[in-house]
Design a protein around this motif. Structure first.
Motif, PDB file in Angstrom:
ATOM      1  N   PHE A  46       0.625  -1.299   0.029  1.00  0.00           N
ATOM      2  CA  PHE A  46      -0.164  -0.010   0.417  1.00  0.00           C
ATOM      3  C   PHE A  46       0.856   1.005  -0.200  1.00  0.00           C
ATOM      4  CE2 PHE A  46      -2.053  -3.099   3.306  1.00  0.00           C
ATOM      5  CZ  PHE A  46      -2.589  -3.700   2.209  1.00  0.00           C
ATOM      6  N   GLY A  47       2.065   0.687  -0.005  1.00  0.00           N
ATOM      7  CA  GLY A  47       2.832   2.034   0.047  1.00  0.00           C
ATOM      8  C   GLY A  47       3.905   2.447  -0.961  1.00  0.00           C
ATOM      9  N   CYS A  48       5.351   2.267  -0.329  1.00  0.00           N
ATOM     10  CA  CYS A  48       6.539   2.688  -1.655  1.00  0.00           C
ATOM     11  C   CYS A  48       5.644   1.989  -2.500  1.00  0.00           C
ATOM     12  CB  CYS A  48       7.887   2.211  -0.481  1.00  0.00           C
ATOM     13  SG  CYS A  48       7.849   2.906   1.567  1.00  0.00           S
ATOM     14  N   VAL A  49       6.084   0.828  -2.595  1.00  0.00           N
ATOM     15  CA  VAL A  49       5.860   0.085  -4.113  1.00  0.00           C
ATOM     16  C   VAL A  49       5.572   1.016  -4.459  1.00  0.00           C
ATOM     17  CG1 VAL A  49       6.180  -2.397  -5.529  1.00  0.00           C
ATOM     18  CG2 VAL A  49       7.130  -2.032  -2.771  1.00  0.00           C
ATOM     19  N   PRO A  50       4.084   0.414  -4.276  1.00  0.00           N
ATOM     20  CA  PRO A  50       2.990   1.174  -5.630  1.00  0.00           C
ATOM     21  C   PRO A  50       2.785   2.411  -6.407  1.00  0.00           C
ATOM     22  CG  PRO A  50       1.688   0.509  -3.399  1.00  0.00           C
ATOM     23  CD  PRO A  50       3.452  -0.079  -3.209  1.00  0.00           C
ATOM     24  N   SER A  51       3.206   3.197  -4.445  1.00  0.00           N
ATOM     25  CA  SER A  51       3.309   4.495  -4.913  1.00  0.00           C
ATOM     26  C   SER A  51       4.484   4.925  -6.270  1.00  0.00           C
ATOM     27  CB  SER A  51       3.523   5.646  -3.776  1.00  0.00           C
ATOM     28  OG  SER A  51       5.035   4.997  -3.460  1.00  0.00           O
ATOM     29  N   LYS A  52       5.266   4.306  -6.060  1.00  0.00           N
ATOM     30  CA  LYS A  52       6.704   4.318  -7.065  1.00  0.00           C
ATOM     31  C   LYS A  52       6.300   4.311  -8.072  1.00  0.00           C
ATOM     32  CE  LYS A  52       7.896   6.824  -3.295  1.00  0.00           C
ATOM     33  NZ  LYS A  52       7.068   6.598  -2.330  1.00  0.00           N
ATOM     34  N   ALA A  53       6.131   2.878  -8.802  1.00  0.00           N
ATOM     35  CA  ALA A  53       5.132   2.103  -9.485  1.00  0.00           C
ATOM     36  C   ALA A  53       4.612   3.545 -10.275  1.00  0.00           C
ATOM     37  CB  ALA A  53       4.415   1.218  -9.393  1.00  0.00           C
ATOM     38  N   ILE A  55       3.818   6.742  -9.902  1.00  0.00           N
ATOM     39  CA  ILE A  55       4.793   7.792 -10.269  1.00  0.00           C
ATOM     40  C   ILE A  55       5.305   7.793 -11.622  1.00  0.00           C
ATOM     41  CG2 ILE A  55       6.433   9.279  -9.126  1.00  0.00           C
ATOM     42  CD1 ILE A  55       5.834   8.905  -6.608  1.00  0.00           C
ATOM     43  N   ALA A  56       5.875   6.689 -11.709  1.00  0.00           N
ATOM     44  CA  ALA A  56       6.605   6.293 -12.989  1.00  0.00           C
ATOM     45  C   ALA A  56       6.200   6.364 -13.642  1.00  0.00           C
ATOM     46  CB  ALA A  56       7.076   4.987 -12.986  1.00  0.00           C
ATOM     47  N   SER A  57       4.461   5.570 -13.852  1.00  0.00           N
ATOM     48  CA  SER A  57       3.977   5.786 -14.753  1.00  0.00           C
ATOM     49  C   SER A  57       3.353   7.395 -15.034  1.00  0.00           C
ATOM     50  CB  SER A  57       1.796   4.834 -14.517  1.00  0.00           C
ATOM     51  OG  SER A  57       2.590   3.972 -14.962  1.00  0.00           O
ATOM     52  N   ALA A  58       3.291   8.215 -14.407  1.00  0.00           N
ATOM     53  CA  ALA A  58       3.003   9.899 -14.038  1.00  0.00           C
ATOM     54  C   ALA A  58       3.637   9.450 -14.841  1.00  0.00           C
ATOM     55  CB  ALA A  58       2.575  10.209 -13.060  1.00  0.00           C
ATOM     56  N   LYS A  59       5.351   9.383 -15.334  1.00  0.00           N
ATOM     57  CA  LYS A  59       5.982  10.840 -15.856  1.00  0.00           C
ATOM     58  C   LYS A  59       6.724  10.295 -16.968  1.00  0.00           C
ATOM     59  CE  LYS A  59       9.824  10.749 -11.380  1.00  0.00           C
ATOM     60  NZ  LYS A  59      10.900  10.400 -11.172  1.00  0.00           N
ATOM     61  N   ALA A  60       5.572   9.277 -17.239  1.00  0.00           N
ATOM     62  CA  ALA A  60       5.910   8.515 -18.807  1.00  0.00           C
ATOM     63  C   ALA A  60       4.770   9.596 -19.434  1.00  0.00           C
ATOM     64  CB  ALA A  60       5.748   7.435 -18.862  1.00  0.00           C
ATOM     65  N   ALA A  61       3.665   9.928 -18.656  1.00  0.00           N
ATOM     66  CA  ALA A  61       2.561  10.612 -19.336  1.00  0.00           C
ATOM     67  C   ALA A  61       3.332  12.229 -19.732  1.00  0.00           C
ATOM     68  CB  ALA A  61       1.830  10.920 -18.723  1.00  0.00           C
ATOM     69  N   HIS A  62       4.167  12.816 -18.793  1.00  0.00           N
ATOM     70  CA  HIS A  62       4.675  13.901 -18.655  1.00  0.00           C
ATOM     71  C   HIS A  62       5.540  14.692 -19.625  1.00  0.00           C
ATOM     72  CE1 HIS A  62       5.452  18.090 -16.965  1.00  0.00           C
ATOM     73  NE2 HIS A  62       6.752  17.439 -16.856  1.00  0.00           N
ATOM     74  N   ALA A  63       6.211  13.307 -19.845  1.00  0.00           N
ATOM     75  CA  ALA A  63       7.414  13.025 -20.713  1.00  0.00           C
ATOM     76  C   ALA A  63       6.563  12.892 -21.155  1.00  0.00           C
ATOM     77  CB  ALA A  63       8.134  11.883 -20.416  1.00  0.00           C
ATOM     78  N   GLN A  64       5.957  12.567 -22.607  1.00  0.00           N
ATOM     79  CA  GLN A  64       4.813  12.763 -23.749  1.00  0.00           C
ATOM     80  C   GLN A  64       4.054  14.799 -23.841  1.00  0.00           C
ATOM     81  OE1 GLN A  64       2.336  10.219 -24.837  1.00  0.00           O
ATOM     82  NE2 GLN A  64       3.310   8.011 -23.630  1.00  0.00           N
ATOM     83  N   ALA A  65       3.843  14.897 -22.821  1.00  0.00           N
ATOM     84  CA  ALA A  65       3.565  15.973 -22.666  1.00  0.00           C
ATOM     85  C   ALA A  65       3.867  17.403 -23.053  1.00  0.00           C
ATOM     86  CB  ALA A  65       2.415  16.182 -21.701  1.00  0.00           C
ATOM     87  N   HIS A  87      -0.056  -2.121 -14.019  1.00  0.00           N
ATOM     88  CA  HIS A  87       1.413  -2.027 -13.735  1.00  0.00           C
ATOM     89  C   HIS A  87       1.717  -1.854 -12.203  1.00  0.00           C
ATOM     90  CE1 HIS A  87       5.730  -0.563 -13.845  1.00  0.00           C
ATOM     91  NE2 HIS A  87       4.762   0.349 -12.851  1.00  0.00           N
ATOM     92  N   VAL A  88       1.209  -0.886 -11.561  1.00  0.00           N
ATOM     93  CA  VAL A  88       1.380  -0.904 -10.477  1.00  0.00           C
ATOM     94  C   VAL A  88       1.473  -2.406  -9.483  1.00  0.00           C
ATOM     95  CG1 VAL A  88      -0.033  -0.018  -8.164  1.00  0.00           C
ATOM     96  CG2 VAL A  88       0.185   1.081  -9.989  1.00  0.00           C
ATOM     97  N   MET A 185       1.250  12.372  -4.751  1.00  0.00           N
ATOM     98  CA  MET A 185      -0.169  11.502  -5.248  1.00  0.00           C
ATOM     99  C   MET A 185      -1.131  12.460  -6.278  1.00  0.00           C
ATOM    100  SD  MET A 185       0.128   8.262  -5.217  1.00  0.00           S
ATOM    101  CE  MET A 185       0.899   8.088  -5.249  1.00  0.00           C
ATOM    102  N   ALA A 186      -0.520  13.893  -5.366  1.00  0.00           N
ATOM    103  CA  ALA A 186      -1.431  14.499  -6.581  1.00  0.00           C
ATOM    104  C   ALA A 186      -0.438  15.155  -7.392  1.00  0.00           C
ATOM    105  CB  ALA A 186      -1.393  16.321  -5.222  1.00  0.00           C
ATOM    106  N   GLN A 187       0.410  15.122  -8.036  1.00  0.00           N
ATOM    107  CA  GLN A 187       1.317  15.613  -8.878  1.00  0.00           C
ATOM    108  C   GLN A 187       0.283  13.853  -9.752  1.00  0.00           C
ATOM    109  OE1 GLN A 187       5.915  15.779  -8.627  1.00  0.00           O
ATOM    110  NE2 GLN A 187       5.332  16.997  -9.890  1.00  0.00           N
ATOM    111  N   ALA A 188       0.861  13.200  -9.152  1.00  0.00           N
ATOM    112  CA  ALA A 188       1.135  11.860  -9.978  1.00  0.00           C
ATOM    113  C   ALA A 188      -0.653  11.687 -10.663  1.00  0.00           C
ATOM    114  CB  ALA A 188       1.083  10.471  -9.223  1.00  0.00           C
TER     115      ALA A 188
END
Length: 472
Positions: A46-53, A55-65, A87-88, A185-188
């Motif tokens: 519920f914490g470190c692992v799923p949140s960072k996963a 966040i990785a999806s969110a980074k990929a989306a942001h990179a395209q944008a 993915h998470v 979680m806000a930024q993601a």
């Protein structure tokens, strides 16, 4: 009823408990491990692992944008929120075998899949098992704190224990709490396409250095995250898809989903601590610097011990316990060298004292060294120049480091080692860092500390002048 005698009983199979169990059994101890919920605890599930996963999806989306600055046309990403959650789940499943019952039983640990509670100062009951242990380690972790805000009990809400099961992307996510979980979680979610409003009763990222925290918060605002500070939630109302949070000052925030991220509470309710003579406080179980409770045979580690609530702290505590409980060595915990990081973009990291804390402690003896990311060539090449490192130095020795910027969580490792070993700035300055790397920033910060002493010193200039006259 099955009776078990064991050298070491570990209650809780989160990161700290698993580290103690694995280390102890491989060193020859008879170890029993209790877990009534999920192996791997909060961090894995519920914490470190799923949140960072996520966040990785969110980074990929942001990179395209936001790729046009590199000469690659930006596009509006097509986000499949459910697929991001797949993915998470896959990341969790990939790591889970390391924390599994099968692995630990293979190591020789006796694993009992039940919650445990004390029935005496040396005995714990877990289901049909009554376990007597020479030493007991409580590693039950913490859970989301849900405050008694009027109306909350009638409104659907998420915590970190339910958020990663959500399959439909929130239209507008309201987050009560502006700490690390809330801001990550806000930024993601903003990068994945949700509108996001963070509602914080005091200051967002308030446990970090204000100067470096503001760098992070400004970037989140620039990405479209609304951050309302000094907005203490007074009432929550509405239904699924239409939720309102009213602050004490009358401000009202409206959204479709609600995430409660106001903090954590120690998991002590099931333990029946009084039966074992173990005292607890509002923060968690009372321990001394050896992590012993008021029952000398029982230790508490990690979140439940009421200190810093980080996975790596639980792992550190495990090492202290193994030295003390297994070898009888005089092992004590420290906190001055414990780092932490918030995995927003840019990242935020801290070890030791903040500037304000260092000034209170060291007064006029303190020097604060700053070095900005805009002077780092790798940061310039990657368009990641929004960042700063601050090193608090007293009598030549770093006593705290604050970093906001790219790879801050990676860079703080060096400074955690420096503080752990009580090294001086001259040892950091002696390091040779490969060029061009973000890590050069730490080297340059050390250089910034010594530059005035070398280049602005009349004594140094006189010595150099004399040497030059006498050299052949």
């Amino acid at each position: 009823m099955t009776r078990v005698k064991t050298d070491l009983l570990v209650i809780g199979a989160g990161s700290g408990g698993l580290s103690v169990a694995a280390g102890a059994v491989q060193m020859g101890a008879d170890v029993t491990l209790l877990e009534g919920h999920k192996m791997g605890g909060d961090c894995l599930n519920f914490g470190c692992v799923p949140s960072k996963a996520l966040i990785a999806s969110a980074k990929a989306a942001h990179a395209q944008a936001s790729s046009d600055v590199f000469g690659v046309a930006s596009v509006t990403p097509t986000v499949d929120y459910a697929a991001a959650k797949d993915h998470v789940a896959d990341v969790i499943a990939t790591i889970a075998p390391v924390d599994s019952v099968e692995r630990f039983e293979g190591l020789g640990v006796r694993v009992v899949r039940e919650y445990g509670h004390f029935i005496s100062d040396r005995e714990v009951q877990a289901g049909e098992h009554v376990i007597t242990a020479r030493r007991i380690v409580i590693a039950t972790g913490s859970s989301p704190l849900v405050p008694p805000i009027p109306g909350l009990d009638t409104v659907p809400y998420e915590t970190n224990e339910t958020l990663f099961e959500l399959r439909r992307k929130p239209g507008h996510l309201l987050i009560v709490g502006g700490g690390p979980i809330g801001m990550e979680m806000a930024q993601a979610h903003r990068r994945l396409g949700s509108d996001v409003t963070v509602i914080e009763g005091m200051k967002a990222l308030g446990n970090d250095d204000p100067e470096t925290a503001e760098i992070v918060l400004n970037n989140l605002r620039s990405e479209g995250v609304t951050i309302a500070e000094d907005a203490m939630a007074a009432e929550i109302r509405g239904t699924a898809g239409a939720i309102e949070v009213e602050a004490k000052d009358g401000r009202v925030f409206m959204g479709s989903h609600l995430l409660m991220a106001v903090g954590r509470k120690a998991n002590t309710e099931r333990l029946n601590l009084e039966k074992a003579g173990i005292e607890s406080t509002r923060r968690g179980i009372k321990v001394d610097d050896k992590l012993k409770t008021t029952n000398s045979r029982v230790y508490a580690i990690g979140d439940v011990a009421g200190g810093l609530q980080f996975t790596h702290v639980a792992g550190y505590h495990a090492g202290v316990i193994i030295r003390s409980a297994l070898f009888g060595l005089p092992a004590r915990q420290r906190v001055d060298h414990i780092p932490w990081a918030t995995y927003t973009e840019p990242e935020l990291a801290q070890v030791g004292l903040t500037e304000a804390q260092a000034r209170d402690t060291h007064g006029s003896a303190l020097e604060v060294v700053r070095f900005g990311y805009e002077h780092n060539d790798r940061a310039i090449a990657e368009r990641k120049t929004d960042g700063l490192i601050k090193v608090m130095v007293a009598k030549g020795r770093p006593v705290g480091v604050s970093i906001a910027g790219a790879q801050a969580g990676e860079q703080i490792n060096l400074w955690a080692m420096v503080l752990a070993n009580r090294l001086k700035m001259k040892q950091v300055a002696a390091m040779v860092s490969p060029y061009p790397t973000i890590g050069e920033i730490s080297k340059r910060a050390a250089g910034a500390y010594f530059s005035p002493r070398l280049f602005d010193s009349p004594v140094v200039k006189r010595v150099v002048g004399l040497v030059q006259r006498w050299l052949p």
